[in-house]
Write a protein that holds these residues in place. Structure first.
Motif, PDB file in Angstrom:
ATOM      1  N   VAL A 133      34.850  35.001  36.766  1.00 58.45           N
ATOM      2  CA  VAL A 133      33.561  35.310  37.381  1.00 58.45           C
ATOM      3  C   VAL A 133      33.351  36.819  37.415  1.00 58.45           C
ATOM      4  O   VAL A 133      34.300  37.603  37.366  1.00 58.45           O
ATOM      5  CB  VAL A 133      33.427  34.728  38.811  1.00 58.45           C
ATOM      6  CG1 VAL A 133      33.548  33.212  38.792  1.00 58.45           C
ATOM      7  CG2 VAL A 133      34.416  35.331  39.765  1.00 58.45           C
ATOM      8  N   ARG A 134      32.110  37.197  37.493  1.00 62.39           N
ATOM      9  CA  ARG A 134      31.746  38.603  37.611  1.00 62.39           C
ATOM     10  C   ARG A 134      31.132  38.894  38.978  1.00 62.39           C
ATOM     11  O   ARG A 134      30.972  40.045  39.356  1.00 62.39           O
ATOM     12  CB  ARG A 134      30.780  38.997  36.504  1.00 62.39           C
ATOM     13  CG  ARG A 134      31.402  38.843  35.126  1.00 62.39           C
ATOM     14  CD  ARG A 134      30.611  39.453  34.025  1.00 62.39           C
ATOM     15  NE  ARG A 134      30.505  40.897  34.102  1.00 62.39           N
ATOM     16  CZ  ARG A 134      31.462  41.766  33.770  1.00 62.39           C
ATOM     17  NH1 ARG A 134      32.616  41.314  33.370  1.00 62.39           N
ATOM     18  NH2 ARG A 134      31.258  43.061  33.848  1.00 62.39           N
ATOM     19  N   ARG A 135      30.765  37.831  39.703  1.00 62.98           N
ATOM     20  CA  ARG A 135      30.145  37.997  41.026  1.00 62.98           C
ATOM     21  C   ARG A 135      30.698  36.940  41.966  1.00 62.98           C
ATOM     22  O   ARG A 135      30.720  35.750  41.649  1.00 62.98           O
ATOM     23  CB  ARG A 135      28.627  37.850  40.925  1.00 62.98           C
ATOM     24  CG  ARG A 135      27.919  37.887  42.271  1.00 62.98           C
ATOM     25  CD  ARG A 135      26.419  37.571  42.125  1.00 62.98           C
ATOM     26  NE  ARG A 135      25.797  37.422  43.420  1.00 62.98           N
ATOM     27  CZ  ARG A 135      25.323  38.422  44.162  1.00 62.98           C
ATOM     28  NH1 ARG A 135      25.394  39.659  43.719  1.00 62.98           N
ATOM     29  NH2 ARG A 135      24.768  38.195  45.329  1.00 62.98           N
ATOM     30  N   ILE A 136      31.120  37.392  43.144  1.00 59.62           N
ATOM     31  CA  ILE A 136      31.543  36.513  44.229  1.00 59.62           C
ATOM     32  C   ILE A 136      30.621  36.838  45.390  1.00 59.62           C
ATOM     33  O   ILE A 136      30.442  38.012  45.729  1.00 59.62           O
ATOM     34  CB  ILE A 136      32.998  36.790  44.639  1.00 59.62           C
ATOM     35  CG1 ILE A 136      33.917  36.745  43.417  1.00 59.62           C
ATOM     36  CG2 ILE A 136      33.452  35.798  45.706  1.00 59.62           C
ATOM     37  CD1 ILE A 136      35.196  37.512  43.622  1.00 59.62           C
ATOM     38  N   GLN A 137      30.025  35.826  45.983  1.00 59.59           N
ATOM     39  CA  GLN A 137      29.116  36.093  47.099  1.00 59.59           C
ATOM     40  C   GLN A 137      29.492  35.266  48.309  1.00 59.59           C
ATOM     41  O   GLN A 137      30.217  34.283  48.214  1.00 59.59           O
ATOM     42  CB  GLN A 137      27.668  35.854  46.699  1.00 59.59           C
ATOM     43  CG  GLN A 137      27.327  34.425  46.352  1.00 59.59           C
ATOM     44  CD  GLN A 137      25.918  34.302  45.793  1.00 59.59           C
ATOM     45  OE1 GLN A 137      25.478  35.117  44.998  1.00 59.59           O
ATOM     46  NE2 GLN A 137      25.222  33.263  46.219  1.00 59.59           N
ATOM     47  N   LYS A 180      30.793  40.801  45.921  1.00 60.66           N
ATOM     48  CA  LYS A 180      31.805  41.648  45.287  1.00 60.66           C
ATOM     49  C   LYS A 180      31.667  41.366  43.808  1.00 60.66           C
ATOM     50  O   LYS A 180      31.639  40.203  43.399  1.00 60.66           O
ATOM     51  CB  LYS A 180      33.203  41.290  45.797  1.00 60.66           C
ATOM     52  CG  LYS A 180      34.281  42.203  45.269  1.00 60.66           C
ATOM     53  CD  LYS A 180      35.573  42.011  46.041  1.00 60.66           C
ATOM     54  CE  LYS A 180      36.579  43.062  45.607  1.00 60.66           C
ATOM     55  NZ  LYS A 180      37.707  43.145  46.534  1.00 60.66           N
ATOM     56  N   THR A 181      31.564  42.412  43.024  1.00 58.41           N
ATOM     57  CA  THR A 181      31.353  42.228  41.598  1.00 58.41           C
ATOM     58  C   THR A 181      32.463  42.878  40.796  1.00 58.41           C
ATOM     59  O   THR A 181      33.105  43.827  41.235  1.00 58.41           O
ATOM     60  CB  THR A 181      29.988  42.800  41.149  1.00 58.41           C
ATOM     61  OG1 THR A 181      29.953  44.204  41.442  1.00 58.41           O
ATOM     62  CG2 THR A 181      28.835  42.092  41.839  1.00 58.41           C
ATOM     63  N   LYS A 182      32.641  42.334  39.611  1.00 59.22           N
ATOM     64  CA  LYS A 182      33.619  42.881  38.667  1.00 59.22           C
ATOM     65  C   LYS A 182      32.881  43.826  37.743  1.00 59.22           C
ATOM     66  O   LYS A 182      31.850  43.482  37.177  1.00 59.22           O
ATOM     67  CB  LYS A 182      34.255  41.738  37.873  1.00 59.22           C
ATOM     68  CG  LYS A 182      35.372  42.145  36.971  1.00 59.22           C
ATOM     69  CD  LYS A 182      35.999  40.900  36.341  1.00 59.22           C
ATOM     70  CE  LYS A 182      37.214  41.269  35.538  1.00 59.22           C
ATOM     71  NZ  LYS A 182      37.853  40.058  35.010  1.00 59.22           N
TER      72      LYS A 182
END
Length: 183
Positions: A133-137, A180-182
């Motif tokens: 993933v590139r985004r965790i919310q 939180k993003t990668k």
């Protein structure tokens, strides 16, 4: 890591004093006891508060089945003696958009011990390294100061306010959206 590999074996994490493990039917009684305490329910929508042991069983086992259905991962957070003290996992995982949403709950008796922070860190690491993933919310009620601290300590950034996002204790409440993003 490919989606298929994530679902081959249930991911287990030893976090020192606690562990993230598969949900089992023996967890239901204590889950029901802590999830219905006033200290916890003030941050939950009524639909997320089981009104009986039977409904607690249905809810908990639903989350536990997500891994075997190959759609998501949801853990029991437990003491080393096997007692459940919380749950946490991915509410959804959109593979094509490479994003996921986390949620977690901890028994009130174990608040303030750093357990939620350890669990969120483990979920973040797992999602970034294994789920691609590139985004965790995460969403959090604006009056839930402890959970806000957990998200901020683990590197989440507040993106904005979701007005009238949820009804808690019969009152329409605003929530914050964190991510939180990668890079």
């Amino acid at each position: 890591m490919a989606k298929e590999q994530i679902f081959d074996i249930f991911p287990y994490f030893d976090l020192g004093k606690i562990e993230m493990r598969q949900i089992v039917s023996e967890d239901v009684k204590h889950f029901y006891e802590y999830i219905t305490r006033k200290e916890v329910t003030k941050f939950l929508a009524e639909s997320d508060i089981p009104d009986s042991l039977s409904n607690a069983r249905k809810e908990l086992l639903y989350w536990g089945r997500l891994h075997s259905l190959r759609s998501s991962v949801y853990w029991a957070i437990g003491l080393k003696n096997g007692q459940i003290i919380g749950t946490g996992g991915f509410n959804y995982w959109n593979q094509s958009q490479r994003r996921t949403e986390i949620s977690y709950d901890i028994d009130y008796n174990y608040w303030g011990k750093g357990f939620a922070t350890s669990v969120v860190n483990a979920m973040v690491e797992f999602s970034l390294s294994k789920m691609n993933v590139r985004r965790i919310q995460a969403t959090v009620a604006i009056h839930n100061a402890a959970s806000i601290r957990v998200l901020e300590k683990t590197g989440f950034e507040r993106e904005g306010i979701l007005r009238n996002y949820g009804i808690l204790e019969g009152v329409s409440r605003d929530f914050y959206m964190y991510s939180k993003t990668k890079a």
